[in-house]
Design a protein around this motif. Structure first.
Motif, mmCIF file in Angstrom:
data_model
loop_
_atom_site.group_PDB
_atom_site.id
_atom_site.type_symbol
_atom_site.label_atom_id
_atom_site.label_comp_id
_atom_site.label_asym_id
_atom_site.label_seq_id
_atom_site.Cartn_x
_atom_site.Cartn_y
_atom_site.Cartn_z
ATOM 1 N N ALA A 164 0.806 -1.230 0.000
ATOM 2 C CA ALA A 164 0.000 0.000 0.000
ATOM 3 C C ALA A 164 0.837 1.277 0.000
ATOM 4 O O ALA A 164 0.405 2.300 0.539
ATOM 5 C CB ALA A 164 -0.940 -0.006 1.201
ATOM 6 N N ALA A 165 2.026 1.221 -0.587
ATOM 7 C CA ALA A 165 2.883 2.400 -0.740
ATOM 8 C C ALA A 165 3.101 3.110 0.609
ATOM 9 O O ALA A 165 3.162 2.451 1.644
ATOM 10 C CB ALA A 165 2.295 3.344 -1.782
ATOM 11 N N MET A 166 3.189 4.428 0.591
ATOM 12 C CA MET A 166 3.470 5.158 1.823
ATOM 13 C C MET A 166 2.312 5.092 2.820
ATOM 14 O O MET A 166 2.515 5.178 4.023
ATOM 15 C CB MET A 166 3.810 6.624 1.515
ATOM 16 N N TYR A 167 1.105 4.918 2.317
ATOM 17 C CA TYR A 167 -0.032 4.774 3.228
ATOM 18 C C TYR A 167 0.112 3.494 4.050
ATOM 19 O O TYR A 167 -0.229 3.475 5.239
ATOM 20 C CB TYR A 167 -1.342 4.744 2.427
ATOM 21 N N GLY A 168 0.627 2.460 3.439
ATOM 22 C CA GLY A 168 0.861 1.200 4.147
ATOM 23 C C GLY A 168 1.852 1.374 5.278
ATOM 24 O O GLY A 168 1.667 0.830 6.379
ATOM 25 N N ILE A 169 2.930 2.149 5.045
ATOM 26 C CA ILE A 169 3.923 2.383 6.100
ATOM 27 C C ILE A 169 3.314 3.208 7.234
ATOM 28 O O ILE A 169 3.553 2.945 8.415
ATOM 29 C CB ILE A 169 5.161 3.086 5.513
ATOM 30 N N ALA A 170 2.494 4.197 6.868
ATOM 31 C CA ALA A 170 1.868 5.035 7.888
ATOM 32 C C ALA A 170 0.949 4.213 8.787
ATOM 33 O O ALA A 170 0.976 4.352 10.021
ATOM 34 C CB ALA A 170 1.091 6.174 7.231
ATOM 35 N N VAL A 171 0.133 3.340 8.189
ATOM 36 C CA VAL A 171 -0.780 2.542 9.030
ATOM 37 C C VAL A 171 -0.025 1.423 9.757
ATOM 38 O O VAL A 171 -0.468 0.959 10.813
ATOM 39 C CB VAL A 171 -1.961 1.965 8.216
ATOM 40 N N ALA A 172 1.132 0.989 9.232
ATOM 41 C CA ALA A 172 1.969 0.026 9.969
ATOM 42 C C ALA A 172 2.479 0.664 11.253
ATOM 43 O O ALA A 172 2.507 0.025 12.321
ATOM 44 C CB ALA A 172 3.131 -0.449 9.105
ATOM 45 N N ALA A 173 2.901 1.930 11.155
ATOM 46 C CA ALA A 173 3.323 2.656 12.362
ATOM 47 C C ALA A 173 2.164 2.794 13.332
ATOM 48 O O ALA A 173 2.325 2.647 14.556
ATOM 49 C CB ALA A 173 3.849 4.036 11.977
ATOM 50 N N LEU A 174 0.985 3.059 12.790
ATOM 51 C CA LEU A 174 -0.199 3.180 13.638
ATOM 52 C C LEU A 174 -0.531 1.841 14.290
ATOM 53 O O LEU A 174 -0.980 1.788 15.439
ATOM 54 C CB LEU A 174 -1.379 3.670 12.797
ATOM 55 N N GLY A 175 -0.305 0.741 13.543
ATOM 56 C CA GLY A 175 -0.522 -0.589 14.108
ATOM 57 C C GLY A 175 0.399 -0.849 15.285
ATOM 58 O O GLY A 175 -0.016 -1.404 16.311
ATOM 59 N N MET A 176 1.667 -0.430 15.152
ATOM 60 C CA MET A 176 2.623 -0.608 16.246
ATOM 61 C C MET A 176 2.194 0.167 17.484
ATOM 62 O O MET A 176 2.463 -0.242 18.618
ATOM 63 C CB MET A 176 4.012 -0.169 15.784
ATOM 64 N N LEU A 177 1.497 1.289 17.269
ATOM 65 C CA LEU A 177 1.056 2.135 18.385
ATOM 66 C C LEU A 177 -0.409 1.924 18.743
ATOM 67 O O LEU A 177 -0.944 2.632 19.594
ATOM 68 C CB LEU A 177 1.281 3.607 18.028
ATOM 69 N N SER A 178 -1.075 0.965 18.084
ATOM 70 C CA SER A 178 -2.508 0.778 18.338
ATOM 71 C C SER A 178 -2.779 0.304 19.756
ATOM 72 O O SER A 178 -3.862 0.545 20.299
ATOM 73 C CB SER A 178 -3.097 -0.209 17.326
ATOM 74 N N THR A 179 -1.821 -0.385 20.369
ATOM 75 C CA THR A 179 -1.978 -0.837 21.757
ATOM 76 C C THR A 179 -1.209 0.077 22.710
ATOM 77 O O THR A 179 -0.651 -0.361 23.711
ATOM 78 C CB THR A 179 -1.500 -2.291 21.906
ATOM 79 N N ILE A 180 -1.185 1.367 22.384
ATOM 80 C CA ILE A 180 -0.389 2.333 23.150
ATOM 81 C C ILE A 180 -0.861 2.431 24.603
ATOM 82 O O ILE A 180 -0.058 2.673 25.511
ATOM 83 C CB ILE A 180 -0.430 3.725 22.471
ATOM 84 N N ALA A 181 -2.167 2.229 24.844
ATOM 85 C CA ALA A 181 -2.678 2.319 26.218
ATOM 86 C C ALA A 181 -2.042 1.246 27.094
ATOM 87 O O ALA A 181 -1.590 1.517 28.215
ATOM 88 C CB ALA A 181 -4.202 2.192 26.228
ATOM 89 N N THR A 182 -1.966 0.014 26.583
ATOM 90 C CA THR A 182 -1.316 -1.070 27.337
ATOM 91 C C THR A 182 0.186 -0.827 27.440
ATOM 92 O O THR A 182 0.788 -1.013 28.504
ATOM 93 C CB THR A 182 -1.580 -2.422 26.649
ATOM 94 N N GLY A 183 0.809 -0.409 26.331
ATOM 95 C CA GLY A 183 2.250 -0.152 26.343
ATOM 96 C C GLY A 183 2.642 0.905 27.353
ATOM 97 O O GLY A 183 3.628 0.755 28.083
ATOM 98 N N LEU A 184 1.864 1.979 27.421
ATOM 99 C CA LEU A 184 2.167 3.045 28.380
ATOM 100 C C LEU A 184 1.885 2.622 29.811
ATOM 101 O O LEU A 184 2.592 3.035 30.737
ATOM 102 C CB LEU A 184 1.359 4.297 28.036
ATOM 103 N N ALA A 185 0.848 1.805 30.005
ATOM 104 C CA ALA A 185 0.564 1.301 31.357
ATOM 105 C C ALA A 185 1.744 0.488 31.870
ATOM 106 O O ALA A 185 2.171 0.632 33.026
ATOM 107 C CB ALA A 185 -0.701 0.449 31.342
ATOM 108 N N ILE A 186 2.299 -0.370 31.011
ATOM 109 C CA ILE A 186 3.459 -1.190 31.380
ATOM 110 C C ILE A 186 4.675 -0.311 31.607
ATOM 111 O O ILE A 186 5.462 -0.523 32.534
ATOM 112 C CB ILE A 186 3.739 -2.231 30.282
ATOM 113 N N ASP A 187 4.819 0.711 30.763
ATOM 114 C CA ASP A 187 5.983 1.587 30.860
ATOM 115 C C ASP A 187 5.942 2.449 32.121
ATOM 116 O O ASP A 187 6.945 2.599 32.818
ATOM 117 C CB ASP A 187 6.046 2.469 29.618
ATOM 118 N N ALA A 188 4.769 3.027 32.412
ATOM 119 C CA ALA A 188 4.637 3.887 33.586
ATOM 120 C C ALA A 188 4.709 3.097 34.886
ATOM 121 O O ALA A 188 5.091 3.634 35.934
ATOM 122 C CB ALA A 188 3.320 4.660 33.520
ATOM 123 N N TYR A 189 4.353 1.821 34.823
ATOM 124 C CA TYR A 189 4.422 0.951 36.002
ATOM 125 C C TYR A 189 5.823 0.945 36.611
ATOM 126 O O TYR A 189 5.980 0.921 37.840
ATOM 127 C CB TYR A 189 3.999 -0.466 35.596
#
Length: 708
Positions: A470-495
């Motif tokens: 999906a060209a550059m749009y594919g890379i943008a949504v891949a980055a968004l996929g990596m951050l889609s679970t940001i709430a859990t990631g930040l909870a673990i990080d702030a812990y």
């Protein structure tokens, strides 16, 4: 389906954001039930007798009062620093906002006439002056949201640290729940508020832009710029603060005076605990918000010039926001596994529980992405790809988002392998200390460089697959996929920092050895998970940077970036140098601040009578002031380097040279960030591994002596 899908999308995004905020408030209310007072252990199912068995001979009222006093000192120090920092950043926001307005407005001579759109032939785009104004407003909104994200995260962390300490009297499981719920407050507030502000901004801006979606989403990119610029200063300022205090406290207290790490006699101990909150909580929160906002804005802008952007398909256009909405719901369910469904009963279950959060959220999110990809997107559509068009199917985007999501998990687990003392890399670093500091430095640097390999391959595979589909749009949504679970990631990080503060409070309050063992176990798991959080931040930043680079190249009208062109090649090598220049500036700043801290701590130990004997109190405020002044003064030059370099390069040498600078700094910066982060994490856990091993060996020797 079109009208029904649009109505559902209009409902899903704000409801998911509000549910996330509501869940964060619920977690805060549950944490607030733990009272920091003498009667904190009453009326909650635990008798005084059970706690007294853990702390025989200790005055509980005195302990609770000390915990409250220490918590207040940490909170006041952190709040004071952030308010002072934000005063500086408010000036920066105003100045840089004016620069954005002048640069964008002057592109077309502050024109107030509508002109043909770049990609959607036959349509008219709003005038340059309007784009400049709305981009500046979006920048200010992103900057404000980033600042609030960091500040609220810091407040809940300083609210929960003493509560975690007090709950540790009832067992490690109770303390774990308080620390994790507190981290979840930050994670969900950041993810939900970022999504809600972006959603509302788009709808407010659309009242003016109407059908000019290209102009609308181009102006919205200012939101990501505002978030990332505040993150830069927050991360640098907080990092300098925490490391200066950490070095000063450890070098003089632990090494020279042979007292415990968080001993109340150490003048730098409050500054050290404050630093954990302003650096690892507020700084990391702003950092991940910046990546989250940038990835969303990059995906939205690229989508606005696609076929569904031109045809005004609202549901397909909102695909990046739908992903974030589903992520909030998935993370909400995942959090319950840690706090409600599975009970932590002993120390060995802490780290597996945290890592289980990553796996559960990734698996559930993959299913969620599959559903929304087939619901929100047309079966086939076209994307612009550097002057040509590319036909994309909806399942292509499912793979793009999924590979970003799973690449994040690979990076997280690789980071854990190289920074956890449960595995051979950190144990080898610890073992190298037997022959002195020189071999320890060599082993640590080698570990950091080697740890880059797997994450880089994971990022490379994610880029190749997502760009092919999906060209550059594919890379943008891949980055968004990596951050889609940001709430859990930040909870673990702030812990992690919350648990670290809890251990420090236990030490300073004079609590029993059993309590400190529990808080140390929480802290040890937090060190590893904090490193995992940094891995996610670096990986997502790499993908986001590439997506934004593609958007820049497309918008600037550059058909190819030829590295054999002298202007481009010069830009490449200068760009590759910038992360080293930036690192040198920040390291020197930490060194200068740490030098002053060490001198002040030594002065107090040498001049305050009775300090080592515990008869006199140290001057904590002076050490806090040293870290505060140094970090605020020293954060400006590195920040200016990052913010001004693209403006200068583009203005003086043209867009081709600027493209080279951006590409070079992206490639070089990822390597430096991963290796430095993992080297530091490995050294930190190697130190703890040695301390635990020595204590175990000493205990074993004493036991053998008594038996014989």
């Amino acid at each position: 389906m079109g009208a029904m899908g649009e109505a559902f999308t209009q409902l899903l995004i704000p409801v998911a954001a509000l549910v996330g905020i509501g869940f964060a408030l619920l977690q805060w209310l549950l944490v607030s039930k733990v009272k920091v007072s003498a009667d904190s252990d009453l009326n909650n199912g635990y008798s005084d007798r059970l706690i007294e068995e853990e702390e025989e001979g200790i005055d509980h009222e005195d302990v609770a009062a000390k915990c409250a006093e220490i918590q207040n000192a940490i909170s006041v120090g952190a709040t004071s620093f952030l308010f002072t920092e934000y005063r500086y950043l408010t000036i920066f926001m105003g100045v840089f906002g004016a620069i954005i307005f002048l640069f964008l407005g002057s592109v077309k001579g502050f024109s107030t006439k509508s002109e043909p759109c770049t990609y959607n032939t036959g349509s008219l785009c709003k005038p340059a002056l309007a784009n400049a104004l709305f981009s500046t407003i979006a920048f200010l909104l992103g900057a404000t949201t980033s600042v609030l994200s960091g500040f609220l995260g810091m407040k809940i962390a300083t609210y929960a640290n003493a509560r975690t300490t007090l709950e540790a009297r009832k067992g490690v499981g109770k303390a774990f729940i308080v620390a994790f719920r507190s981290g979840a407050v930050m994670g969900f507030l950041l993810a939900a508020s970022g999504l809600l502000v972006l959603y509302v901004s788009i709808h407010l801006f659309s009242l003016y832009y109407g059908d000019d979606w290209e102009g609308l989403y181009e102006s919205i990119t200012g939101y990501g710029l505002g978030g990332s610029s505040m993150a830069l200063f927050g991360r640098v300022g907080g990092g300098i603060y925490t490391k200066a205090a950490d070095v000063g406290a450890d070098l003089v207290g632990k090494v020279e005076r042979n007292i415990p790490e968080d001993d109340p006699r150490n003048p730098a101990v409050i500054a050290d605990n404050v630093g954990d909150n302003v650096g690892d909580i507020a700084g990391m929160g702003s950092d991940l918000f910046g990546s989250y906002a940038e990835s969303s804005c990059a995906a939205l802008f690229v989508a606005s010039i696609s076929s569904f952007g031109i045809s005004h398909d609202y549901t397909a256009m909102s695909y990046p926001l739908i992903i974030s909405s589903v992520g909030i719901v998935v993370c909400l369910g995942t959090t319950l596994f840690a706090t409600d469904f599975v009970e932590i009963k002993n120390v060995s279950e802490i780290e597996p529980s945290l890592k289980r959060q990553l796996v559960i959220s990734t698996v559930l999110m993959t299913a969620g992405i599959a559903i929304v990809s087939f619901f929100a997107l047309p079966s086939e559509f076209t994307l612009f790809n550097f002057g040509s068009t590319k036909t994309v199917k909806n399942w292509h985007l499912f793979f793009c988002v999924s590979i970003g999501l799973w690449a994040g998990l690979v990076i997280g687990y690789t980071t854990e392998y190289y920074t956890s003392n449960a595995y051979s890399p950190v144990q080898d670093v610890a073992d190298s200390c037997r022959t002195g500091a020189a071999t320890n430095v060599i082993f640590g640097l080698a570990l950091g460089y080697k740890s880059v390999i797997i994450p880089i391959f994971a990022i490379a595979i994610a880029i190749y697959v997502s760009f092919s589909m999906a060209a550059m749009y594919g890379i943008a949504v891949a980055a968004l996929g990596m951050l889609s679970t940001i709430a859990t990631g930040l909870a673990i990080d702030a812990y992690g920092p919350i648990s670290d503060n809890a251990g420090g409070i236990a030490e300073m309050a004079g609590m029993s050895h059993k309590i400190r063992q529990r808080t140390d176990a929480l802290d040890a798991a937090g060190n590893t998970t904090a490193a995992i959080g940094k891995g996610f931040a670096i990986g997502s930043a790499a993908l986001v940077s590439l997506a934004l680079f593609g958007a820049f190249v497309s918008r600037a009208g550059i058909e190819t970036v030829d590295v054999l062109t002298p202007k481009v090649f010069i830009g490449l090598i200068v760009g590759a140098m910038l992360p080293y220049w930036f690192s040198a500036m920040t390291m020197k700043s930490v060194g200068s601040a740490a030098l002053k801290m060490v001198e002040e701590v030594r002065r107090q130990f040498n001049t305050i009578p009775g300090l080592m004997e515990g008869r006199a109190k140290p001057d904590y405020a002076t050490c806090v002031k040293i870290s505060t002044d140094a970090s605020l003064r020293e954060m400006i030059p590195p920040g200016a380097l990052v913010m001004l370099t693209p403006l200068i390069a583009g203005t003086l040498f043209g867009v081709e040279t600027l493209a080279g600078v951006l590409a070079g700094s992206l490639v070089s910066g990822v390597q430096v960030a991963i290796s430095a982060s993992n080297t530091g994490g490995a050294w930190d856990n190697a130190k703890k591994y040695i301390e635990v091993t020595l204590i175990f060996s000493l205990s074993h020797s004493i036991l053998q002596t008594e038996l014989s």
